[in-house]
Design a protein around this motif. Structure first.
Motif, mmCIF file in Angstrom:
data_model
loop_
_atom_site.group_PDB
_atom_site.id
_atom_site.type_symbol
_atom_site.label_atom_id
_atom_site.label_comp_id
_atom_site.label_asym_id
_atom_site.label_seq_id
_atom_site.Cartn_x
_atom_site.Cartn_y
_atom_site.Cartn_z
ATOM 1 N N ASP A 19 26.804 -67.809 39.997
ATOM 2 C CA ASP A 19 27.957 -68.704 39.856
ATOM 3 C C ASP A 19 28.751 -68.829 41.152
ATOM 4 O O ASP A 19 29.875 -69.345 41.149
ATOM 5 C CB ASP A 19 28.888 -68.186 38.753
ATOM 6 N N VAL A 20 28.170 -68.377 42.260
ATOM 7 C CA VAL A 20 28.895 -68.361 43.535
ATOM 8 C C VAL A 20 28.380 -69.467 44.450
ATOM 9 O O VAL A 20 27.166 -69.617 44.634
ATOM 10 C CB VAL A 20 28.737 -67.001 44.242
ATOM 11 N N VAL A 21 29.304 -70.219 45.019
ATOM 12 C CA VAL A 21 28.954 -71.264 45.978
ATOM 13 C C VAL A 21 29.425 -70.835 47.362
ATOM 14 O O VAL A 21 30.617 -70.567 47.562
ATOM 15 C CB VAL A 21 29.594 -72.617 45.596
ATOM 16 N N LEU A 22 28.486 -70.758 48.307
ATOM 17 C CA LEU A 22 28.836 -70.457 49.697
ATOM 18 C C LEU A 22 28.832 -71.740 50.505
ATOM 19 O O LEU A 22 28.041 -72.652 50.255
ATOM 20 C CB LEU A 22 27.846 -69.458 50.297
ATOM 21 N N ARG A 23 29.717 -71.782 51.503
ATOM 22 C CA ARG A 23 29.848 -72.955 52.359
ATOM 23 C C ARG A 23 29.565 -72.574 53.811
ATOM 24 O O ARG A 23 29.483 -71.397 54.147
ATOM 25 C CB ARG A 23 31.240 -73.570 52.189
ATOM 26 N N ARG A 24 29.376 -73.601 54.632
ATOM 27 C CA ARG A 24 28.963 -73.333 56.009
ATOM 28 C C ARG A 24 29.952 -72.434 56.734
ATOM 29 O O ARG A 24 29.564 -71.616 57.576
ATOM 30 C CB ARG A 24 28.791 -74.659 56.768
ATOM 31 N N TYR A 25 31.217 -72.538 56.388
ATOM 32 C CA TYR A 25 32.217 -71.686 57.023
ATOM 33 C C TYR A 25 31.939 -70.207 56.770
ATOM 34 O O TYR A 25 32.258 -69.358 57.607
ATOM 35 C CB TYR A 25 33.611 -72.060 56.502
ATOM 36 N N ASP A 26 31.319 -69.906 55.632
ATOM 37 C CA ASP A 26 31.021 -68.514 55.310
ATOM 38 C C ASP A 26 29.980 -67.933 56.267
ATOM 39 O O ASP A 26 29.986 -66.729 56.549
ATOM 40 C CB ASP A 26 30.543 -68.390 53.863
ATOM 41 N N LEU B 73 20.466 -62.107 54.428
ATOM 42 C CA LEU B 73 20.205 -62.339 53.008
ATOM 43 C C LEU B 73 20.555 -63.774 52.619
ATOM 44 O O LEU B 73 19.780 -64.447 51.921
ATOM 45 C CB LEU B 73 21.019 -61.353 52.171
ATOM 46 N N VAL B 74 21.722 -64.251 53.058
ATOM 47 C CA VAL B 74 22.135 -65.622 52.742
ATOM 48 C C VAL B 74 21.121 -66.623 53.287
ATOM 49 O O VAL B 74 20.694 -67.552 52.585
ATOM 50 C CB VAL B 74 23.542 -65.910 53.307
ATOM 51 N N LYS B 75 20.702 -66.443 54.533
ATOM 52 C CA LYS B 75 19.745 -67.371 55.145
ATOM 53 C C LYS B 75 18.389 -67.318 54.428
ATOM 54 O O LYS B 75 17.729 -68.357 54.263
ATOM 55 C CB LYS B 75 19.577 -67.044 56.630
ATOM 56 N N LYS B 76 17.980 -66.137 53.987
ATOM 57 C CA LYS B 76 16.724 -66.007 53.247
ATOM 58 C C LYS B 76 16.792 -66.762 51.922
ATOM 59 O O LYS B 76 15.853 -67.476 51.543
ATOM 60 C CB LYS B 76 16.425 -64.526 53.003
ATOM 61 N N LEU B 77 17.909 -66.623 51.221
ATOM 62 C CA LEU B 77 18.080 -67.321 49.947
ATOM 63 C C LEU B 77 18.175 -68.831 50.165
ATOM 64 O O LEU B 77 17.675 -69.620 49.347
ATOM 65 C CB LEU B 77 19.325 -66.807 49.224
ATOM 66 N N MET B 78 18.809 -69.248 51.260
ATOM 67 C CA MET B 78 18.871 -70.675 51.585
ATOM 68 C C MET B 78 17.462 -71.232 51.803
ATOM 69 O O MET B 78 17.120 -72.305 51.295
ATOM 70 C CB MET B 78 19.710 -70.889 52.838
ATOM 71 N N ALA B 79 16.641 -70.496 52.546
ATOM 72 C CA ALA B 79 15.273 -70.931 52.810
ATOM 73 C C ALA B 79 14.450 -70.981 51.523
ATOM 74 O O ALA B 79 13.652 -71.911 51.321
ATOM 75 C CB ALA B 79 14.619 -70.008 53.834
ATOM 76 N N THR B 80 14.655 -69.989 50.663
ATOM 77 C CA THR B 80 13.934 -69.961 49.389
ATOM 78 C C THR B 80 14.284 -71.175 48.544
ATOM 79 O O THR B 80 13.414 -71.803 47.935
ATOM 80 C CB THR B 80 14.271 -68.672 48.613
ATOM 81 N N ASN B 81 15.566 -71.526 48.514
ATOM 82 C CA ASN B 81 16.014 -72.684 47.736
ATOM 83 C C ASN B 81 15.435 -73.986 48.292
ATOM 84 O O ASN B 81 15.076 -74.890 47.537
ATOM 85 C CB ASN B 81 17.541 -72.761 47.735
ATOM 86 N N GLN B 82 15.358 -74.072 49.622
ATOM 87 C CA GLN B 82 14.841 -75.287 50.245
ATOM 88 C C GLN B 82 13.351 -75.462 49.970
ATOM 89 O O GLN B 82 12.852 -76.600 49.873
ATOM 90 C CB GLN B 82 15.094 -75.243 51.749
ATOM 91 N N LEU C 57 24.708 -72.795 49.807
ATOM 92 C CA LEU C 57 23.975 -71.969 48.858
ATOM 93 C C LEU C 57 24.742 -71.858 47.551
ATOM 94 O O LEU C 57 25.954 -71.643 47.555
ATOM 95 C CB LEU C 57 23.760 -70.559 49.431
ATOM 96 N N SER C 58 24.016 -72.014 46.450
ATOM 97 C CA SER C 58 24.565 -71.719 45.138
ATOM 98 C C SER C 58 23.754 -70.566 44.568
ATOM 99 O O SER C 58 22.542 -70.696 44.360
ATOM 100 C CB SER C 58 24.459 -72.944 44.227
ATOM 101 N N TYR C 59 24.416 -69.435 44.355
ATOM 102 C CA TYR C 59 23.732 -68.227 43.893
ATOM 103 C C TYR C 59 24.461 -67.699 42.671
ATOM 104 O O TYR C 59 25.631 -67.348 42.753
ATOM 105 C CB TYR C 59 23.693 -67.178 44.994
#
Length: 231
Positions: free
Chosen positions: A15-22, A220-229, A11-13
């Protein structure tokens, strides 16, 4: 060198980039890293919008605290426009090694409120971060601008701050308290300059609420990931 699957960007939100480890960290129970806290601090203004509020990313707060050159610090702080803000929230980390990314073992929160002319330190582990919080306070206090008071902003270690019940939820207490303070600032109409947001923090930041927050951020992270996809 081949990247580890845990380094995959999910996820890129802002200026923040999240990675799978997060995602693994949020699935818990684990200590929150810089990226998760930075993500949530970047998200909060969308819930409690205010031009007068600033939530400082962990990396910037750490650099302010550790910067050895006064002129370099001024150049770094000036773009933050701290003197224009009524409320500024800093995450505090006890990392002593400036060469080590995402070091340290404890998070706390330092909040500045201009009308009270005061910095307040919230520590969920019996003042464990008092020294780094005071170091950050000393580094930044001269850049806050005029507060309507002739005196320099004070420092308060709030001894009644909610306390964690394990060794890994300190970052969640930071995010939970930050959310309460932002909500208080946007919604409170009759501000008591002595009590400030303290009653709201005591009422809302409970061990149960903090434990639930881990799942809330993950959702929230998963929701934003789905929205981006889907966009």
């Amino acid at each position: 060198m081949k990247r580890s699957p845990s380094d995959e960007m999910i996820l890129s939100y802002n200026d923040v980039v999240l990675r799978r480890y997060d995602l693994t960290i949020l699935s818990g129970p684990f200590y929150l890293n810089d990226r998760v806290i930075e993500f949530y601090f970047s998200y909060l203004p969308s819930c409690y919008p205010s031009q007068d509020t600033l939530l400082v990313p962990p990396s910037i707060a750490f650099w302010i605290m550790k910067c050895p050159v006064a002129e370099a610090l001024k150049d770094f702080i000036d773009p933050l426009h701290l003197s224009d803000k009524e409320l500024v929230i800093f995450p505090v980390n006890d990392n002593d090694d400036v060469s080590k990314a995402e070091g340290g073992s404890h998070w706390s929160l330092l909040a500045y409120y201009r009308r009270a002319n005061k910095f307040v330190h919230h520590d969920s582990c019996r003042g464990m971060n008092s020294a780094p919080a005071k170091q950050l306070y000393r580094a930044v206090v001269g850049y806050m601008g005029q507060s309507g008071s002739a005196s320099e902003p004070g420092f308060l270690e709030w001894s009644d701050s909610p306390q964690q019940e394990n060794g890994y939820d300190c970052g969640l207490y930071v995010t939970a308290i930050a959310r309460v303070i932002c909500s208080w600032y946007v919604n409170c109409k009759n501000i008591d300059l002595k009590e400030l947001w303290f009653p709201d923090v005591k009422k809302q930041v409970t061990p149960v609420a903090v434990a639930e927050m881990r799942g809330e951020i993950l959702t929230l992270v998963k929701k934003l990931m789905a929205t981006n996809q889907n966009s």
